[in-house]
Structure formats: C-alpha cells, structure tokens
Design an enzyme around this catalytic site. Structure first.
Site, PDB file in Angstrom:
ATOM      1  N   SER A 130      39.080  37.264  35.210  1.00 24.23           N
ATOM      2  CA  SER A 130      40.491  37.633  35.134  1.00 24.23           C
ATOM      3  C   SER A 130      41.318  36.430  35.557  1.00 24.23           C
ATOM      4  O   SER A 130      40.850  35.577  36.322  1.00 24.23           O
ATOM      5  CB  SER A 130      40.787  38.816  36.059  1.00 24.23           C
TER       6      SER A 130
ATOM      7  N   TYR B  47      40.100  42.281  44.527  1.00 28.74           N
ATOM      8  CA  TYR B  47      39.694  42.057  43.137  1.00 28.74           C
ATOM      9  C   TYR B  47      39.677  40.567  42.839  1.00 28.74           C
ATOM     10  O   TYR B  47      38.735  40.051  42.220  1.00 28.74           O
ATOM     11  CB  TYR B  47      40.667  42.783  42.209  1.00 28.74           C
TER      12      TYR B  47
END
Length: 320
Positions: free
Chosen positions: A173, A185
């Site tokens: 990401s 995350y």
C-alpha cells in the site's frame, strides 16, 4: 574528466532502462492455459476479483478463502461450476501453518501440465487507532496476518516457484510510506516491502519474479476497512488512555478517518489490472503504484523531504 565517467555511465544506464523495458514488453505475453496460481484472501476485494479474472483468462486458480462457506466463496464456486473446473476454493487462514500446508497439498494434487506459476499474497486486515489505543494482542494479530502470513505462505510454496520459475505478487500500500491514523497497518506494509526487496534479489538467480502492488485509497471497493465507530473505539480504550483523551477527540479522529475512507476509489479493477500484469507480463515491474496523482505526490514528497518537514505536514493534516 575520468572522475565523472562512473556518473555518466550511471545516467546512461538510467536512460536506457525504460527503452529496454519497452522492448521486453513488446514480447509475447504469457499463455495462461495449464498454469496454476494460488491467491490468498479471496473472500472479497482484490483477491476475489483477481480469482475471477484469472479464471476467465484461462489460469487454473486456487482461491484461498478464510470463510469457505461465505458469500464470496459461494460466488467463486458458482463461477467454477459454470466454467471448466479450473477454479478451486479452499479454506486458507494464512496464520495457520496447517492450512498453508494443506493448500500446498491440494495444489500438488491438482497441478496442471505447466505447473505452479504464481503466488499472490493478498490476504490482509486493517484498522484505525492511535498507537496507544491498540492492545499488544492487536499488534500481534496484524503482524501475523499482514506480514507473517505472507512470509509463511511464501516459504511453503518457494520450492515450487523455483522449480517452475514462477511469479510472486505481494499486496502492499502507499500507506507503507506514511500514516494518517492507521499506523498499525502502515507498520505491516512497510515491513512486507523490505521482505519483498530481499526476496526479489534472492530469487533473481532462480528466474523467479517478485512484484509489489501499492494501491492508494480503495477502501470503497474492498471490505478491508469499514467505517470506524467512535463509540466502539472509546469502549475499548484502557483506563489510562481514557484519562489522556476524551470522547470528543476520539469522535474527531473517527470523523477524519471516515472522511478519508469515503473518498476511496470504487474501481478495484484498476488494482487487479496491475496484479494481472505482474503475473503475465514478460517484464513485470518490481512495484506497481496504483493511486491518484495527489497520493503519488504525497509518496514522492515523503521520499524527497526530510522527516521533520513531512511530520509537520502530516500533523497539520491531522489537526484539520
């Protein structure tokens, strides 16, 4: 003059690399028939879309689902029944070594004539919360799914990938470069990037290609991050954290994060296109950044500017 020769040579190589890549991309693309691909996290989102796409392209697809009795798995089975039996749904929890071993056994027992071509480490989870709001158990769970799960699956299938000179694709990401409320995350994605960098170099001598997919904000096209509830966050905070923060602050943070989620793209097929290219191109990229221009600009700024500058920029964004 001679002192500048290494620099001039480096600049020449940088200019020739794009040309070489274009020439290689002009070569014939891969023939999917008779090649197997295993995808993790196919219950929904990118993994689900990719399993359907690869099946239609002609690959033999092993779709790993956390909930093999869920809606996503049932849809995949319907696709398999309507096709030629090249799509198989299997239970696969990447945190369970037994599941991963059984997935390999299924692949080996149904391996098509051209062998095992690709592993797509797509399974992942996300959540929101400032650093002290999350328990140690939450950190351990995220590391196990997003990082160790990918490593666990990769190590199990590495002998097959080396044998057939296949491809490995990892889901990262752009949040690996910065964080805006979901540091847990970001942490796992930054770690998987470094694992991939090491793996990519190690696998070159075996002819195994390793690619990283770096999506921007696609929250609206996946189920990885639903809108957050300030009430739920507050109820799970420890007494020590409640003494530092208040409900109004938690609500502001939740509103901020939900506003980001609402801006996410709904076209998950853009990311799937990159995943397919990584599996089929004669010259796959090491990294595929699939993001809006402003998201790419933010990544560029994070790489270009000193940390103190970016900390100020991101702190200002959070304060708004």
């Amino acid at each position: 003059m001679w002192a500048a020769a290494p620099l001039l040579l480096l600049l020449l190589l940088l200019l020739l690399l794009p040309l070489a890549r274009r020439c290689r991309r002009g070569a014939e693309r891969l023939e999917p028939a008779g090649r197997a691909v295993l995808i993790t996290g196919c219950d929904s989102g990118f993994g689900h879309l990719l399993a359907l796409r690869l099946h239609r392209l002609g690959f033999t697809v092993f779709a790993g689902c956390l909930c093999p009795g869920g809606d996503g798995a049932r849809r995949l089975r319907r696709e398999a029944m309507a096709g030629t039996g090249r799509l198989r749904v299997l239970r696969l929890d990447v945190t369970r070594a037994r599941d991963v071993r059984e997935a390999k056994e299924m692949v080996l027992s149904h391996l098509p004539e051209r062998g095992f071509w690709g592993l797509v480490n797509n399974a992942g989870i996300s959540t929101f919360g400032e650093t002290g709001w999350l328990s140690m158990e939450t950190y351990e769970r995220f590391a196990d799914v997003n990082l160790l799960g990918s490593i666990r699956t990769t190590l199990e299938f590495l002998p097959l990938l080396r044998k057939y000179k296949g491809r490995i694709v990892f889901m990262s990401s752009i949040i690996a470069y910065f964080t805006l409320g979901n540091g847990i995350y970001s942490m796992t994605k930054a770690a998987i990037e470094k694992f991939c960098d090491a793996l990519r170099l190690d696998m070159k001598k075996f002819g195994v290609q390793v690619s990283i997919i770096q999506p921007g904000n696609y929250a609206r096209s996946t189920k990885i991050q639903p809108p957050v509830s300030a009430e739920e966050i507050w109820s799970e905070l420890s007494e020590e954290e409640r003494a530092v923060y208040n409900k109004e602050y938690v609500q502001e943070r939740a509103n901020f994060f939900n506003s980001i989620l609402s801006e996410g793209s709904t076209n998950g097929n853009e990311v799937v296109d990159a995943m397919v290219d990584a599996l089929t191109s004669p010259a796959p990229k090491a990294r595929y950044m699939v993001a809006k221009l402003k998201e790419k600009a933010l990544v560029f700024l994070c790489a270009l500017f000193p940390t103190v500058v970016m900390d100020s920029v991101l702190s200002y964004a959070l304060s708004k």
